[in-house]
Design a protein around this motif. Structure first.
Motif, mmCIF file in Angstrom:
data_model
loop_
_atom_site.group_PDB
_atom_site.id
_atom_site.type_symbol
_atom_site.label_atom_id
_atom_site.label_comp_id
_atom_site.label_asym_id
_atom_site.label_seq_id
_atom_site.Cartn_x
_atom_site.Cartn_y
_atom_site.Cartn_z
ATOM 1 N N ILE A 1 1.771 6.788 -6.768
ATOM 2 C CA ILE A 1 0.766 7.778 -7.164
ATOM 3 C C ILE A 1 1.360 9.184 -7.102
ATOM 4 N N ARG A 2 1.996 9.500 -6.001
ATOM 5 C CA ARG A 2 2.561 10.842 -5.832
ATOM 6 C C ARG A 2 3.688 11.097 -6.839
ATOM 7 N N ASP A 3 4.516 10.087 -7.040
ATOM 8 C CA ASP A 3 5.627 10.246 -7.983
ATOM 9 C C ASP A 3 5.132 10.415 -9.409
ATOM 10 N N PHE A 4 4.115 9.640 -9.785
ATOM 11 C CA PHE A 4 3.567 9.720 -11.144
ATOM 12 C C PHE A 4 3.135 11.149 -11.456
ATOM 13 N N PHE A 5 2.378 11.734 -10.561
ATOM 14 C CA PHE A 5 1.873 13.081 -10.832
ATOM 15 C C PHE A 5 2.956 14.148 -10.671
ATOM 16 N N TYR A 6 3.868 13.941 -9.744
ATOM 17 C CA TYR A 6 4.959 14.912 -9.587
ATOM 18 C C TYR A 6 5.834 14.939 -10.836
ATOM 19 N N GLU A 7 6.142 13.774 -11.366
ATOM 20 C CA GLU A 7 6.988 13.689 -12.560
ATOM 21 C C GLU A 7 6.317 14.320 -13.770
ATOM 22 N N ARG A 8 4.996 14.400 -13.755
ATOM 23 C CA ARG A 8 4.254 14.960 -14.890
ATOM 24 C C ARG A 8 3.758 16.376 -14.596
ATOM 25 N N HIS A 9 4.323 16.979 -13.563
ATOM 26 C CA HIS A 9 4.098 18.397 -13.233
ATOM 27 C C HIS A 9 2.658 18.708 -12.840
ATOM 28 N N PHE A 10 1.982 17.752 -12.227
ATOM 29 C CA PHE A 10 0.691 18.029 -11.612
ATOM 30 C C PHE A 10 0.933 18.729 -10.273
ATOM 31 N N VAL A 11 -0.030 19.522 -9.855
ATOM 32 C CA VAL A 11 0.049 20.208 -8.571
ATOM 33 C C VAL A 11 -0.954 19.571 -7.615
ATOM 34 N N LEU A 12 -0.493 19.205 -6.425
ATOM 35 C CA LEU A 12 -1.374 18.653 -5.403
ATOM 36 C C LEU A 12 -2.205 19.775 -4.790
ATOM 37 N N VAL A 13 -3.511 19.581 -4.770
ATOM 38 C CA VAL A 13 -4.440 20.548 -4.187
ATOM 39 C C VAL A 13 -5.218 19.847 -3.081
ATOM 40 N N ASP A 14 -5.181 20.382 -1.881
ATOM 41 C CA ASP A 14 -5.901 19.788 -0.757
ATOM 42 C C ASP A 14 -7.333 20.306 -0.739
ATOM 43 N N ARG B 1 0.833 -1.208 0.000
ATOM 44 C CA ARG B 1 0.000 0.000 0.000
ATOM 45 C C ARG B 1 0.869 1.260 0.000
ATOM 46 N N ALA B 2 1.904 1.274 0.832
ATOM 47 C CA ALA B 2 2.794 2.433 0.878
ATOM 48 C C ALA B 2 3.462 2.662 -0.473
ATOM 49 N N GLU B 3 3.796 1.577 -1.166
ATOM 50 C CA GLU B 3 4.411 1.706 -2.493
ATOM 51 C C GLU B 3 3.419 2.265 -3.498
ATOM 52 N N VAL B 4 2.172 1.805 -3.431
ATOM 53 C CA VAL B 4 1.128 2.326 -4.315
ATOM 54 C C VAL B 4 0.949 3.824 -4.086
ATOM 55 N N VAL B 5 0.887 4.223 -2.833
ATOM 56 C CA VAL B 5 0.704 5.646 -2.506
ATOM 57 C C VAL B 5 1.883 6.478 -3.001
ATOM 58 N N LEU C 1 -16.003 0.068 1.511
ATOM 59 C CA LEU C 1 -15.707 0.610 2.828
ATOM 60 C C LEU C 1 -16.496 1.913 2.968
ATOM 61 N N THR C 2 -16.769 2.324 4.190
ATOM 62 C CA THR C 2 -17.439 3.613 4.371
ATOM 63 C C THR C 2 -16.452 4.772 4.352
ATOM 64 N N GLU C 3 -15.189 4.480 4.643
ATOM 65 C CA GLU C 3 -14.121 5.482 4.548
ATOM 66 C C GLU C 3 -12.992 4.871 3.732
ATOM 67 N N PHE C 4 -12.627 5.539 2.664
ATOM 68 C CA PHE C 4 -11.567 5.014 1.810
ATOM 69 C C PHE C 4 -10.777 6.162 1.207
ATOM 70 N N TRP C 5 -9.610 5.841 0.690
ATOM 71 C CA TRP C 5 -8.740 6.872 0.116
ATOM 72 C C TRP C 5 -8.875 6.881 -1.407
ATOM 73 N N MET C 6 -8.913 8.087 -1.947
ATOM 74 C CA MET C 6 -9.070 8.226 -3.390
ATOM 75 C C MET C 6 -8.145 9.322 -3.900
ATOM 76 N N VAL C 7 -7.555 9.077 -5.056
ATOM 77 C CA VAL C 7 -6.749 10.087 -5.733
ATOM 78 C C VAL C 7 -7.529 10.538 -6.959
#
Length: 432
Positions: A142-155, A135-139, A219-225
């Motif tokens: 995900i972050r590396d994929f978008f960082y390498e493609r110049h996406f900006v993380l928005v909270d 799971r940690a590797e998947v997460v 699940l009632t609580e889950f993580w989504m990108v």
């Protein structure tokens, strides 16, 4: 505390004297020699203690070791191809740091209900550690994929006044004097606004669905990108999904082979995850499902059983696109070639894991979006800001959401989504 060494570093320390700390997994003794398998969260090592080579206090302490006792061991690292990590530790001293009387999870078989009641302790097992590392590797992928493609993380906010999906699956709470607030089902509406500012964005965090579902996929609580891209249409959106999923799977195959082996995951199906993915229109999917014995009719959503049946026909993820408008969310772009449908897609994982991505081109026409909001009986005032995005410089844009737990369950080959997150929240599970 004095310095110590992590087990993961032992292969580079052959012949050196080290001190390490960890928890006892198993012990066995032949009378004068004892063997202790130790874990510290970074790896596993077998510790060998000889009665004649350690202090009496250390030998006496070794006799009192039980499962999950925390210890400090000093000894010499020695190469041993049979040992975990290719080394073992010849002890010179051992001290008990924290006793563990009657650890509740023993090596015998336990029922699932019992294990989840003790989830805080079950996390220590080899299987759960392996899943957590995948799971940690998947997460991170995900972050590396978008960082390498110049996406900006928005909270994006977790408390919101706007419904993103279906009103019947909202967790609601009173929000001071402003009425009802809801736990976010999605961050999508907000990243659409951010895409007009930054072009390529994504949000990543917990989302909530009050579905009274007991299936292995919910699940009632889950993580989504959720990425959102200005000027991407539905075709470009599907291409991004394809690239994204291939990247995540390849990353796990490359860096988490040991964990997948621990889980006894057959990696051949994962090795088949390469572009291009099959793409099937909803109309063709319904026709194909009918030939396979399904009773689905045009206009119905494709449920879990039908998804599994369809995905079994392919050796890699399959994309089903352009669903009927009536079964999809209000924000999806109307298909100009068939106004009964929208420009969307679901990406179905193979091996019975179902939908891991839902995406669409967004409705960029102000009047059509307003009509959909009214048709869904949604409060116009709550969506006035969302309509503004179509009022001030409307633009073609598209995005999708990938569910982390479903993706982890698929990559790990585990039967139930509950194991894909540390502390799952389900219809009947709110603690630990």
């Amino acid at each position: 505390m004095p310095p110590f060494h992590r087990i993961e570093d032992f292969p580079l320390l052959d012949g050196q004297t080290v001190t390490t700390r960890g928890w006892v997994m198993t012990t066995r003794s032949s009378g004068k020699i004892a063997f202790v398998v130790l874990r510290d969260g970074t790896g596993y090592v077998q510790v060998v203690l000889s009665k004649k080579d350690v202090p009496d206090a250390a030998w006496e302490a070794c006799g009192r070791l039980t499962q999950e006792t925390s210890v400090e061991v000093t000894g010499v690292v020695r190469a041993d191809a049979r040992g975990p990590g290719g080394v073992e530790l010849t002890a010179a001293d051992l001290k008990i740091l924290g006793p563990s009387p009657d650890f509740p999870i023993t090596p015998k078989e336990h029922g699932t209900a019992f294990l989840f009641e003790h989830r805080h302790l079950w996390l220590r097992s080899r299987r759960q550690v392996a899943i957590a590392r995948v799971r940690a590797e998947v997460v991170q992928a995900i972050r590396d994929f978008f960082y390498e493609r110049h996406f900006v993380l928005v909270d994006t906010p977790i408390l919101t006044g706007s419904i993103g999906e279906h009103a019947g699956t909202l967790f609601a709470t009173e929000y001071f004097d402003l009425g009802k607030a809801y736990l976010a089902q999605t961050g999508q509406l907000y990243v659409e606004a951010a895409a007009a500012a930054l072009g390529k964005v994504y949000c990543f965090g917990p989302t909530f669905r009050a579905e009274k579902s007991k299936t292995r996929r919910h699940l009632t609580e889950f993580w989504m990108v959720e990425p959102e891209v200005a000027w991407n249409d539905s075709a470009a959106n599907m291409a991004l999904q394809e690239e994204f999923v291939c990247y995540i799977v390849a990353r796990c195959l490359e860096r988490r082979a040991a964990e997948l082996a621990e889980l006894e995951r057959d990696v051949k199906p994962l090795e088949s995850v390469r572009a291009p993915f099959p793409r099937v229109s909803y109309i063709d999917a319904v026709a194909k499902l009918k030939t396979l014995g399904s009773d689905i009719e045009w206009g119905q959503d494709i449920g879990g059983e039908a998804e599994t049946l369809l995905a079994k026909q392919y050796d890699r993820p399959v994309m089903v696109f352009n669903y009927p408008k009536a079964v999809k969310a209000f924000y999806m772009k109307e298909n100009p070639e068939d106004p009964r449908t929208v420009l969307n897609n679901d990406l179905l994982a193979p091996e019975g894991y179902g939908e891991i991505i839902g995406g669409s081109q967004r409705e960029d026409d102000y009047d059509k979006l307003l009509t959909r909001i009214r048709a869904e009986n949604l409060p116009e005032e709550a969506y006035s800001w969302y309509l503004d995005l179509r009022k001030y410089g409307t633009f073609v844009h598209a995005g999708f959401g990938l569910g982390v737990e479903r993706t982890v369950a698929w990559i790990c080959g585990i039967a139930h989504i509950r194991e894909a997150i540390g502390f799952p929240r389900t219809l009947y599970k709110l603690w630990p």
